[in-house]
Design an enzyme around this catalytic site. Structure first.
Site: not given
Ligand code: UT7
Length: 345
Positions: A132, A272, A302
């Protein structure tokens, strides 16, 4: 704050743009697949509820790529939008760097597949993997090529099709992830300082806390690995949560300190997009007001390496970020990996 008013920073690690040729983000672009998967849809798959998912994560829905749509397809579409926004043609691109943990296949790289799809015949191409955190890692790598004058135009992409490695029988993880891609064109553009600093970090001792165990050289695909569901995401959510808050906070503070900035000078914090509670904990501790923080997690979940790129693109498109604004990106992912970047838009 105007670009011309910016003086060199005292901290040498913040002075990227004064040590080499300045690297600006000429434009960004993003793409998400059409299919929307709502929390109600997931209620049909596992024992969960819209109420649990929304209160624990902040997610309402996410996008899922079609069966025949791979990461390079999402990446190429995001790249083409970034190229159009930057008014850059395919033959101008010198290098393509794609951050992904869900490449179309082990090799060739997703960047090579994107090169073919967008017709960037002159471009060198390779992938990087920082889960990520990948987009910020890739930005930093791309920036080095511009600063050193090795290349004039670098295409950086964060793209993932995490739904291809989600265990749809595991309610702990299947509600969290979605597919998408974001891209940026890096160039030296007179009058724009772009990336002011990038702070990166990693802790490989936490590798097994969030991983896909199978499918690599350690545990190649076999009947047994399939039966043991080794090819899906495994995560200790609580441990990831705690570490993410600490690491994102430390990286965000370090990036601000390097640039001698106070959080009040940041127009938009783009974290994020993994969990609204992580975002709020990090933002509060950084001293950011809620209106400074950009969140689109509710619609996309996500999206891994695409996450901050997708959010940055949306923040620019809707006018939350204006030219000259200072932006703080803060990320965290498997590895563990993390990073923060200050950008003068
Ligand atoms: O992008 C990389 C970074 N990733 C992250 O940052 C993710 C970090 N972690 C998280 O976001 C959170 O830890 C989760 C959203 C994954 C989980 O939230 P939590 O508040 O940490 O929940 P938990 O894991 O402590 O589970 C609480 C309860 C458990 O039940 P028991 O054991 O207390 O009876 C779980 O089984 O919630 C249960 N649970 C669910 N219930 C309904 C877990 N998933 C679900 C679900 N629906 N989908």
């Amino acid at each position: 704050m105007t670009t011309s008013a910016r003086k060199p920073f005292r901290n040498p690690r913040a002075r990227h743009n004064y040590l080499g040729r300045p690297c600006s983000i000429a434009a960004v672009g993003a793409y998400v697949p059409e299919r929307v998967v709502t929390n109600a849809d997931l209620e049909q798959l596992v024992e969960t509820s819209d109420e649990w998912i929304f209160t624990r994560t902040g997610i309402k829905e996410r996008r899922q790529a079609a069966a025949g749509e791979a990461t390079s397809d999402l990446a190429a579409k995001a790249a083409q939008r970034a190229m159009a926004n930057a008014q850059v043609s395919a033959d101008q691109i010198d290098l393509i760097i794609t951050a992904t943990v869900t490449p179309d296949m082990p090799f060739p790289s997703t960047s090579c597949l994107v090169q073919q799809k967008i017709g960037a015949k002159r471009a060198a191409a390779f992938d990087i993997e920082a889960a990520c955190s990948g987009f910020i890692y890739a930005l930093e790598i791309g920036q080095q090529f511009i600063m050193s004058r090795t290349y004039d135009t670098v295409l950086v992409i964060g793209a993932d099709k995490l739904t291809s490695v989600v265990d749809w029988a595991d309610r702990n993880t299947c509600v969290l992830f979605g597919d998408g891609a974001g891209a940026a064109i890096l160039q030296n553009r007179p009058g724009s300082h772009g990336l002011l600093t990038v702070c990166l970090g990693a802790d490989g001792s936490k590798g097994d806390v969030l991983c896909v165990p199978g499918g690599g050289s350690r545990l190649p695909a076999s009947t047994q690995s399939l039966a043991q569901r080794q090819h899906y995401i495994r995560m200790d959510g609580r441990e990831t949560f705690k570490y993410a808050v600490q690491a994102m906070l430390a990286a965000g503070k370090e990036a601000l300190t390097r640039c001698e900035l106070d959080i009040s000078q940041i127009a938009c914090v783009i974290p994020h997009q993994a969990n609204r509670r992580i975002i709020e904990a990090v933002s509060e501790r950084l001293g950011a007001r809620p209106e400074q923080v950009f969140i689109n997690l509710d619609r996309y979940g996500n999206t891994s390496a695409a996450s901050v790129a997708l959010a940055l693109d949306e923040a620019v498109a809707c006018g939350r970020v204006q030219r000259g604004d200072l932006i703080l990106l803060v990320v965290f992912g498997a590895g563990f990996t993390w990073g923060a970047a200050v950008i003068e838009w």
